[in-house]
Write a protein that holds these residues in place. Structure first.
Motif, PDB file in Angstrom:
ATOM      1  N   LYS A  64       0.818  -1.217   0.000  1.00  0.00           N
ATOM      2  CA  LYS A  64       0.000   0.000   0.000  1.00  0.00           C
ATOM      3  C   LYS A  64       0.849   1.263   0.000  1.00  0.00           C
ATOM      4  CE  LYS A  64      -4.413  -1.422   2.003  1.00  0.00           C
ATOM      5  NZ  LYS A  64      -5.214  -0.716   1.003  1.00  0.00           N
ATOM      6  N   GLY A  65       2.188   1.110   0.162  1.00  0.00           N
ATOM      7  CA  GLY A  65       3.069   2.268   0.183  1.00  0.00           C
ATOM      8  C   GLY A  65       3.057   3.014   1.502  1.00  0.00           C
ATOM      9  N   VAL A  66       2.539   2.370   2.549  1.00  0.00           N
ATOM     10  CA  VAL A  66       2.447   3.032   3.861  1.00  0.00           C
ATOM     11  C   VAL A  66       3.809   3.042   4.547  1.00  0.00           C
ATOM     12  CG1 VAL A  66       1.337   2.964   6.131  1.00  0.00           C
ATOM     13  CG2 VAL A  66       0.030   2.346   4.078  1.00  0.00           C
ATOM     14  N   VAL A  67       4.547   1.917   4.436  1.00  0.00           N
ATOM     15  CA  VAL A  67       5.883   1.817   5.038  1.00  0.00           C
ATOM     16  C   VAL A  67       6.844   1.242   3.999  1.00  0.00           C
ATOM     17  CG1 VAL A  67       5.008   1.478   7.392  1.00  0.00           C
ATOM     18  CG2 VAL A  67       5.417  -0.507   5.932  1.00  0.00           C
ATOM     19  N   THR A  68       8.133   1.345   4.290  1.00  0.00           N
ATOM     20  CA  THR A  68       9.138   0.797   3.388  1.00  0.00           C
ATOM     21  C   THR A  68       9.546  -0.605   3.845  1.00  0.00           C
ATOM     22  OG1 THR A  68      11.013   1.671   4.651  1.00  0.00           O
ATOM     23  CG2 THR A  68      10.035   3.113   2.984  1.00  0.00           C
ATOM     24  N   GLN A  69      10.216  -1.322   2.938  1.00  0.00           N
ATOM     25  CA  GLN A  69      10.714  -2.647   3.277  1.00  0.00           C
ATOM     26  C   GLN A  69      11.683  -2.582   4.446  1.00  0.00           C
ATOM     27  OE1 GLN A  69      10.008  -5.891   1.572  1.00  0.00           O
ATOM     28  NE2 GLN A  69      10.823  -6.400   3.594  1.00  0.00           N
ATOM     29  N   GLU A  70      12.549  -1.551   4.457  1.00  0.00           N
ATOM     30  CA  GLU A  70      13.530  -1.428   5.535  1.00  0.00           C
ATOM     31  C   GLU A  70      12.852  -1.218   6.882  1.00  0.00           C
ATOM     32  OE1 GLU A  70      16.567   1.986   6.674  1.00  0.00           O
ATOM     33  OE2 GLU A  70      17.431   0.725   5.100  1.00  0.00           O
ATOM     34  N   GLN A  71      11.783  -0.416   6.912  1.00  0.00           N
ATOM     35  CA  GLN A  71      11.081  -0.172   8.174  1.00  0.00           C
ATOM     36  C   GLN A  71      10.464  -1.459   8.714  1.00  0.00           C
ATOM     37  OE1 GLN A  71       8.573   2.977   6.642  1.00  0.00           O
ATOM     38  NE2 GLN A  71       9.747   4.570   7.708  1.00  0.00           N
ATOM     39  N   VAL A  72       9.915  -2.281   7.820  1.00  0.00           N
ATOM     40  CA  VAL A  72       9.357  -3.566   8.247  1.00  0.00           C
ATOM     41  C   VAL A  72      10.464  -4.501   8.715  1.00  0.00           C
ATOM     42  CG1 VAL A  72       8.132  -5.640   7.469  1.00  0.00           C
ATOM     43  CG2 VAL A  72       7.289  -3.387   6.808  1.00  0.00           C
ATOM     44  N   ASP A  73      11.588  -4.497   7.986  1.00  0.00           N
ATOM     45  CA  ASP A  73      12.718  -5.360   8.365  1.00  0.00           C
ATOM     46  C   ASP A  73      13.234  -4.998   9.760  1.00  0.00           C
ATOM     47  OD1 ASP A  73      12.607  -6.751   6.027  1.00  0.00           O
ATOM     48  OD2 ASP A  73      14.239  -5.654   5.047  1.00  0.00           O
ATOM     49  N   ILE A  74      13.364  -3.707  10.020  1.00  0.00           N
ATOM     50  CA  ILE A  74      13.851  -3.259  11.333  1.00  0.00           C
ATOM     51  C   ILE A  74      12.885  -3.687  12.428  1.00  0.00           C
ATOM     52  CG2 ILE A  74      14.365  -1.231  12.753  1.00  0.00           C
ATOM     53  CD1 ILE A  74      15.304   0.162  10.181  1.00  0.00           C
ATOM     54  N   ALA A  75      11.570  -3.513  12.167  1.00  0.00           N
ATOM     55  CA  ALA A  75      10.559  -3.890  13.160  1.00  0.00           C
ATOM     56  C   ALA A  75      10.571  -5.394  13.414  1.00  0.00           C
ATOM     57  CB  ALA A  75       9.179  -3.433  12.687  1.00  0.00           C
ATOM     58  N   MET A  76      10.689  -6.195  12.342  1.00  0.00           N
ATOM     59  CA  MET A  76      10.731  -7.652  12.489  1.00  0.00           C
ATOM     60  C   MET A  76      11.965  -8.096  13.271  1.00  0.00           C
ATOM     61  SD  MET A  76       8.159  -9.368  11.435  1.00  0.00           S
ATOM     62  CE  MET A  76       8.941 -10.975  11.419  1.00  0.00           C
ATOM     63  N   ALA A  77      13.100  -7.471  12.964  1.00  0.00           N
ATOM     64  CA  ALA A  77      14.333  -7.808  13.679  1.00  0.00           C
ATOM     65  C   ALA A  77      14.192  -7.487  15.165  1.00  0.00           C
ATOM     66  CB  ALA A  77      15.511  -7.043  13.073  1.00  0.00           C
ATOM     67  N   LYS A  78      13.588  -6.331  15.443  1.00  0.00           N
ATOM     68  CA  LYS A  78      13.398  -5.918  16.845  1.00  0.00           C
ATOM     69  C   LYS A  78      12.445  -6.869  17.558  1.00  0.00           C
ATOM     70  CE  LYS A  78      12.333  -1.774  19.562  1.00  0.00           C
ATOM     71  NZ  LYS A  78      11.913  -0.349  19.503  1.00  0.00           N
ATOM     72  N   LYS A  79      11.387  -7.271  16.855  1.00  0.00           N
ATOM     73  CA  LYS A  79      10.398  -8.183  17.441  1.00  0.00           C
ATOM     74  C   LYS A  79      11.036  -9.520  17.818  1.00  0.00           C
ATOM     75  CE  LYS A  79       6.387 -10.925  15.938  1.00  0.00           C
ATOM     76  NZ  LYS A  79       5.740 -10.981  17.247  1.00  0.00           N
TER      77      LYS A  79
END
Length: 579
Positions: A64-79
């Protein structure tokens, strides 16, 4: 949320401790807490996820263009308690670096960061790649723990710590052999072949190739001089000096290259061509090798063909979306001739591959004749010419016409015979693609008529011509204002107040100032009006004027658009300027 910069093993230990003590959180809630999505967007995505099982929440937001791939990657790594680190400024300890060979670092695109509590901490693009982890455990004989880093960061670190060509070991090994053999024996094919199989020479070649791959070079040049050997890399179309190695290493190094490329190691008086293939991070990379004898020794050029980089869709070439749609419309026709033109190194082969992949979606019978075949394309029958046996482009084309093709691709139109057979194939119901060396789209018409193709035949078969160049893109990390003198401003009709930018040079771009290239082009669709003018053999100036009236944008104008957008420099605009 952001990447954490680590500079040494102490930083690594600290960030590992921090992440492992983070409470487990849901991905959507983390993105919401960071202000990257709204509650309404989260509720909508969760509702959609309940309906479409197996859909990743993060991927929904990316699409949807709401977030970038890097932002999701960072969040997943943190999770998951896995740090996402920046390592461009990292200073590794020599003992840690020595845990991993340059060959393995290159193949897996991995970088060792630290040894903590008996574990080797490594940076990987995909920390969940179990095959890579197992390979590291087997080769290092250590337990391995992965953190996440970008592919570019890892490549920079590997280049910095593993990329230097260390010739001392190879020279020392050769000197020990020279004590046991006389100089005449050392020059024999047998002795040189023995040297070529030794680890120091193998490592030397691997290090040279590693630098080229990491720096995204298209070619590696090994050039002998009277008392030394210079190594150059062609990066984004420009030649860059790398370093010098000792002259005594030339013979065994070239022999090693010949062995790799399945060439005749005993032949040193005639040019030779060879091919090889290496694997890096599960990506297959083809090497096309050329060896020629010079008065100072054998010179080598290794073309690096990365299939993943070369096989781009039309939308990934940098061509404007309006022109992409026109090209798709032209190649959707059942027959005719479509040409891609430009000088050597302008990306013609990449564009043709993209066109072929577009046409392949229609399940057509596609045949290609090339010299040489650069990229293997699934679902397409490819033939390589052999001029020494009389198997030329024209000869293969005549055979193709009896082989029930829908689409024919000719690597290059070099002579009248090939041009004539290609034109007649287009006239008799085939879709024909090819390349030609011309400076402008309309200039292609003039070139073909000079080859002997009748204007009426060309007017009835030519679908369109794209003339293109590749311009280097400014490195986004080191942009600075570009100083443009009054002469250049006058030449390009620029106002004195117009401001332009270029890269200064930094670690991210290997201190070049540019990072990557994109296509600029002029597209000539052969409309009924243009076809009539071609058939009537109208002057190129008149055809160009009519094409511009119908919407054709010249190459210089396309490059200037990129300069206005800060994507490239005025220096690059001048390099592709066409009057």
């Amino acid at each position: 949320m952001q990447c954490v910069t680590v500079r040494n093993s102490g930083d690594v230990q600290s960030v590992l401790h921090t992440y492992k003590n983070l409470p487990d959180q849901k991905l959507g809630q983390m993105l919401l807490d960071e202000g990257l999505i709204s509650q309404a967007q989260l509720d909508e995505a969760l509702a959609r996820q309940r309906v479409t099982r197996g859909t990743h929440l993060g991927q929904m937001f990316i699409e949807k263009g709401v977030v970038t791939q890097e932002q999701v990657d960072i969040a997943m790594a943190k999770k998951l308690g896995i740090p996402f680190v920046k390592i461009q400024e990292f200073q590794a300890e020599i003992n840690t670096i020595n845990r991993l060979s340059a060959e393995l670092a290159m193949q897996l695109n991995v970088f060792p960061l630290a040894e903590i509590n008996g574990k080797l901490i490594v940076a990987l693009e995909d920390p969940f790649n179990q095959k890579a982890i197992e390979a590291l455990r087997f080769n290092t004989k250590m337990n391995v723990e992965a953190v996440k880093a970008s592919s570019q960061d890892i490549s920079v670190a590997v280049h910095k710590h593993y990329g230097s060509v260390n010739e001392d070991e190879a020279l020392e090994d050769m000197q020990m052999d020279s004590m046991r053999t006389d100089s005449k024996a050392n020059e024999s094919t047998h002795i040189i072949e023995q040297e070529a199989h030794k680890k120091p020479i193998v490592r030397l070649l691997n290090a040279i190739l590693l630098q080229g791959i990491i720096r995204n070079a298209s070619d590696v040049n090994i050039r002998p001089e009277k008392d030394r050997v210079n190594i150059y890399y062609r990066i984004d179309g420009k030649m860059h000096y790398s370093q010098t190695i000792s002259k005594p290493l030339l013979a065994p190094l070239v022999s090693r290259i010949k062995i790799t490329g399945e060439m005749d190691i005993s032949e040193r008086r005639l040019p030779q061509d060879g091919h090889a293939r290496i694997v890096r991070a599960n990506q297959s990379i083809d090497l096309r090798i050329s060896v020629i004898p010079t008065v100072c020794g054998e010179s080598v050029v290794i073309r690096i063909l990365d299939k993943a980089a070369g096989m781009k869709p039309l939308e990934g070439l940098g061509i404007q979306s309006k022109e992409v749609e026109i090209i798709k419309g032209l190649v959707a026709k059942p027959h005719g001739l479509f040409l891609v033109t430009g000088p050597t190194g302008s990306g013609k082969s990449t564009t043709l591959c993209a066109v072929l992949n577009e046409v392949k979606k229609r399940d057509l019978h596609i045949l290609t004749v090339e010299d040489p075949v650069e990229y293997d394309i699934d679902g397409i029958e490819q033939v390589q010419v052999a001029s020494d046996r009389g198997y030329t482009f024209a000869a293969v084309l005549r055979n193709f016409l009896r082989h029930d093709p829908d689409v024919i691709m000719v690597g290059e139109i070099r002579d009248e015979e090939t041009a004539r057979v290609a034109s007649k194939a287009a006239l008799t119901g085939h879709l024909v693609f090819s390349t030609l060396h011309t400076n402008t789209a309309v200039g292609t018409v003039t070139r073909l008529t000079e080859m002997g193709i009748e204007p009426y035949l060309l007017g009835s078969t030519l679908l369109g011509v794209i003339s293109q160049r590749l311009v280097r893109l400014n490195c986004p990390h080191c942009l600075r204002e570009e100083q443009v003198n009054s002469t250049l401003r006058s030449l390009l009709n620029l106002a004195a107040t117009d401001v332009f930018y270029r890269g200064k040079g930094c670690q991210a771009c290997n201190h070049i100032g540019y990072r990557g290239r994109t296509t600029v082009c002029e597209l000539l669709p052969v409309t009924p009006e243009i076809a009539l003018m071609i058939s009537q053999d109208k002057p190129a100036v008149e055809i160009t004027q009519k094409a511009v009236e119908q919407g054709m944008v010249r190459i210089t104008e396309q490059a200037m658009i990129l300069a206005w957008q800060r994507k490239t420099s005025i220096e690059e605009v001048l390099s592709v300027r066409v009057d």
